[in-house]
Design an enzyme around this catalytic site. Structure first.
Site: not given
Ligand code: PRP
Ligand code: URA
Length: 208
Positions: A202, A199, A107, A103
């Site tokens: 991660d 995340d 944006t 991503r």
């Protein structure tokens, strides 16, 4: 198509460990894998079986068998690959593709950097894997690429979905069935799922 959410005490239990920020990489990965296996069981409920005849140690009997070759798993890199182990364990003969995207942090739109799908997708059921369905941008882009390769039947497996992501896939591709372990409250201002688990990439790969 309504999203299908796993509704089971074991799923709730596993999710509580996954969401906990103290859970380390090893356990996180194991639970992603376990939940993925459970999602796969749910997603395979409508699988067509072939009638066969086998012989048990006692007698001949009719049985039913799944043609695993008719299925393709396509994880979205990176985090989706963390779901693959749990699926390969129960369907080792399914074909595997990969779609790479990240991503754009500003944006939140996906940037695709890799795509390799098994041949003959038009005759296979495709199961896309990504633990997090947030804005739905990555999911929609993955479905677009896979449909362009000819796939007609596509399912999307995720662990945590945000209502925004579910809606985006449903509005764009109403024929794609979504399976998830949890539907969370919302996205925060930087596109993370709340309460979520942070995340996923991660935490699976220990990169932060
Ligand atoms: C995460 C996640 C999804 C995507 C979801 O990937 O694994 O692919 O974000 O967000 P969306 O629904 O808003 O598109 P990320 O971009 O962090 O890449 P990574 O898996 O390589 O960490
Ligand atoms: N990607 C993640 O890994 N986590 C989120 O909460 C949203 C997108």
């Amino acid at each position: 198509m309504e999203a299908i959410r796993l509704n089971h005490p074991l799923v709730e239990h596993k999710l509580s460990i996954l969401r906990d920020k103290r859970t380390g990489t090893k356990e996180f990965r194991e639970i992603v894998s376990e939940l993925s296996t459970m999602l796969c069981y749910e997603a395979m409920k409508d699988a067509e079986l072939e009638d066969i005849e086998i012989e048990t140690p006692i007698c001949k009997t009719k049985a039913k068998r799944l043609n695993e070759d008719k299925y393709a798993f396509i994880p979205i890199l990176r985090a989706g690959t963390g779901m693959l182990d749990g699926l390969i364990e129960i369907m080792p003969n399914a074909k595997i593709g990969h779609i790479g995207m990240y991503r754009n942090e500003e944006t939140l739109e996906p940037v695709r950097y890799y795509y390799k799908a098994p041949k003959g997708l038009e005759n296979r059921e495709v199961i896309i894997l990504d633990p997090m369905l947030a804005t739905g941008g990555s999911g929609v882009d993955a479905i677009t690429a896979i449909k362009e390769s000819g796939a007609k039947k596509i399912k999307f497996l995720c662990i945590i979905a945000a209502p925004e992501g579910i809606k985006r896939i449903q509005d764009t591709y109403p024929d794609v069935q979504i399976y998830c372990a949890a539907i969370d409250e919302r996205l925060n201002e930087i596109g993370y799922i709340v309460p979520g688990l942070g995340d996923a990439g991660d935490r699976i790969f220990g990169t932060k």
